[in-house]
Write a protein that holds these residues in place. Structure first.
Motif, short mmCIF file in Angstrom:
data_model
loop_
_atom_site.label_atom_id
_atom_site.label_comp_id
_atom_site.label_asym_id
_atom_site.label_seq_id
_atom_site.Cartn_x
_atom_site.Cartn_y
_atom_site.Cartn_z
N ALA A 81 0.85 -1.19 0.00
CA ALA A 81 0.00 0.00 0.00
C ALA A 81 0.88 1.23 0.00
O ALA A 81 1.96 1.25 0.61
CB ALA A 81 -0.92 0.01 1.22
N SER A 82 0.43 2.28 -0.70
CA SER A 82 1.17 3.54 -0.71
C SER A 82 0.19 4.71 -0.64
O SER A 82 -0.95 4.62 -1.10
CB SER A 82 2.05 3.67 -1.96
N ILE A 83 0.66 5.81 -0.08
CA ILE A 83 -0.06 7.07 -0.05
C ILE A 83 0.90 8.15 -0.55
O ILE A 83 1.99 8.31 0.00
CB ILE A 83 -0.59 7.42 1.34
N GLY A 84 0.51 8.84 -1.60
CA GLY A 84 1.37 9.87 -2.17
C GLY A 84 2.69 9.33 -2.66
O GLY A 84 3.69 10.06 -2.75
N GLY A 85 2.73 8.03 -2.98
CA GLY A 85 3.96 7.41 -3.45
C GLY A 85 4.83 6.85 -2.34
O GLY A 85 5.84 6.21 -2.62
N TRP A 86 4.45 7.04 -1.08
CA TRP A 86 5.24 6.54 0.05
C TRP A 86 4.68 5.21 0.53
O TRP A 86 3.47 5.04 0.66
CB TRP A 86 5.25 7.55 1.21
N ASN A 87 5.58 4.29 0.85
CA ASN A 87 5.20 2.96 1.32
C ASN A 87 4.56 3.06 2.70
O ASN A 87 5.17 3.57 3.63
CB ASN A 87 6.45 2.07 1.37
N CYS A 88 3.32 2.59 2.83
CA CYS A 88 2.60 2.72 4.09
C CYS A 88 3.22 1.93 5.23
O CYS A 88 2.98 2.24 6.40
CB CYS A 88 1.14 2.28 3.90
N THR A 89 4.02 0.92 4.90
CA THR A 89 4.65 0.10 5.93
C THR A 89 6.02 0.64 6.32
O THR A 89 6.30 0.86 7.49
CB THR A 89 4.77 -1.35 5.45
N THR A 90 6.86 0.88 5.35
CA THR A 90 8.25 1.27 5.64
C THR A 90 8.46 2.77 5.70
O THR A 90 9.50 3.22 6.19
CB THR A 90 9.19 0.67 4.57
N GLU A 91 7.51 3.54 5.21
CA GLU A 91 7.64 5.00 5.21
C GLU A 91 6.40 5.65 5.84
O GLU A 91 5.89 6.66 5.37
CB GLU A 91 7.84 5.51 3.78
N SER A 92 5.94 5.06 6.93
CA SER A 92 4.67 5.48 7.53
C SER A 92 4.73 6.90 8.09
O SER A 92 3.71 7.58 8.15
CB SER A 92 4.25 4.51 8.63
N VAL A 93 5.92 7.37 8.49
CA VAL A 93 6.03 8.75 8.99
C VAL A 93 5.71 9.73 7.87
O VAL A 93 4.97 10.70 8.05
CB VAL A 93 7.43 9.02 9.57
N ARG A 94 6.25 9.46 6.68
CA ARG A 94 5.94 10.29 5.51
C ARG A 94 4.45 10.23 5.18
O ARG A 94 3.83 11.25 4.85
CB ARG A 94 6.75 9.82 4.31
N VAL A 95 3.88 9.05 5.28
CA VAL A 95 2.46 8.88 4.99
C VAL A 95 1.62 9.74 5.93
O VAL A 95 0.68 10.42 5.50
CB VAL A 95 2.08 7.39 5.13
N ARG A 96 1.97 9.74 7.21
CA ARG A 96 1.18 10.49 8.19
C ARG A 96 1.35 11.99 8.03
O ARG A 96 0.46 12.76 8.43
CB ARG A 96 1.56 10.04 9.59
N GLN A 97 2.44 12.42 7.43
CA GLN A 97 2.60 13.85 7.15
C GLN A 97 1.63 14.31 6.08
O GLN A 97 1.27 15.48 6.03
CB GLN A 97 4.05 14.13 6.72
#
Length: 320
Positions: A86-102
């Motif tokens: 899964a990704s949000i805005g191109g960021w991996n929801c698992t490994t880049e969750s801090v970016r996702v939450r931003q």
């Protein structure tokens, strides 16, 4: 784990005009590929495939236990998938969750706030906690929701705590807003305000994921809807396309003639009782009018397809 090809676009340029319409050629802001979550022998979400473009209000429908909250928690990185991506805005929801939450403002299904704080203090705390929080906007939303911000959380009703959380979430300037049962415990007036806030967010170019089991709210607020059943995504369609479909309910003096050859397989026919039938017609009624003229009809009703009719295909007797 390989990421989808479209997943590395970090910032979409979102239109902020009053009448925003998304560009379907833009990469999806929310994307899942075979997203799966299992708990031993229980599959909470199975091979979910989604692509939500920027600027869309996307509804998730299903009763409790259908997998809606599991999907949202996977998107936020609060749960680890068993498999899939899964990704949000191109960021991996698992490994880049801090970016996702931003990029995301998230309203969980169960809101927990510090009981010792006043409502105003809760809003101030959340607006200071991260960049993009606007306390003045939060206070304005609280007024629209008729929320007493000078009351301590410990003495708030469940509905008041929900309003406090909503005021905080809508005060963040994020690309994506995820709402898990946002109108739970609210009175009809407050529910109307929440739906209006969702529409205003879309008009500013925001993407909203709206999880609910209240069909009328999804039908009013959303551009597209997905139905979940026992962890599986069983239906997905735009509300505009759904409204182009029709349901015909008729009673006949005899047997129902066979459908025209070119319409067989397209139209879902159900027998309600002796001589009573229901036809779900996808699209234009014109090819069916000649056939209907030959049917020995005693009574007939033709109406646009509603979301409830679709929902009941997968969740009989659970429509909200």
């Amino acid at each position: 784990m390989n990421e989808p090809a479209a997943s590395k676009v970090k910032n979409a340029n979102l239109c902020l005009e009053a009448h925003f319409t998304y560009d379907t050629s833009m990469p999806a802001i929310v994307e899942t590929t075979d997203l799966t979550k299992r708990y031993r022998d229980v599959t909470a979400l199975a091979a979910c495939q989604l692509a939500i473009p920027p600027g869309e209000v996307f509804g998730l429908l299903g009763p409790n236990g259908a997998g809606k909250t599991t999907l949202l928690r996977l998107l936020m990185g609060y749960l680890q998938p068993t498999s899939g991506y899964a990704s949000i805005g191109g960021w991996n929801c698992t490994t880049e969750s801090v970016r996702v939450r931003q990029l995301t403002a998230y309203l969980p299904g169960e809101t927990r706030l510090s009981r010792q704080l006043l409502g105003r203090e809760v809003l101030d705390f959340f607006c200071r906690l991260r960049t993009g929080g606007d306390l003045n906007l939060a206070l304005a939303i609280a007024r629209r929701l008729d929320l007493d911000i000078n009351r301590r959380v410990a003495f708030m009703s469940t509905g008041m705590r929900q309003k406090t959380a909503l005021a905080a979430v809508f005060a963040f300037n994020t690309e994506l807003i995820i709402l898990d049962e946002p109108t739970a415990n609210l009175d009809p007036t407050a529910r109307g305000v929440v739906l209006q806030l969702v529409k205003e967010a879309r008009a500013r170019g925001k993407t909203v994921v709206f999880s609910s089991h209240v069909l009328s709210e999804v039908e009013e607020a959303c551009d597209r809807v997905a139905v979940l059943r026992k962890g599986e995504l069983v239906y997905e369609e735009s509300l505009a396309q759904l409204r182009d479909q029709h349901r015909i309910t008729l009673t006949t003096a005899g047997n129902l003639p066979r459908l025209p050859l070119e319409e067989r397989g397209k139209i879902n026919v159900s027998q309600l009782s002796d001589g009573a039938f229901q036809l779900d017609v996808p699209g234009d009624l014109a090819p069916l009018l000649g056939w209907l003229a030959a049917v020995p009809v005693k009574s007939m009703r033709i109406e646009p397809m509603r979301l409830q009719a679709v929902y009941e295909r997968f969740h009989a007797n659970t429509a909200g």
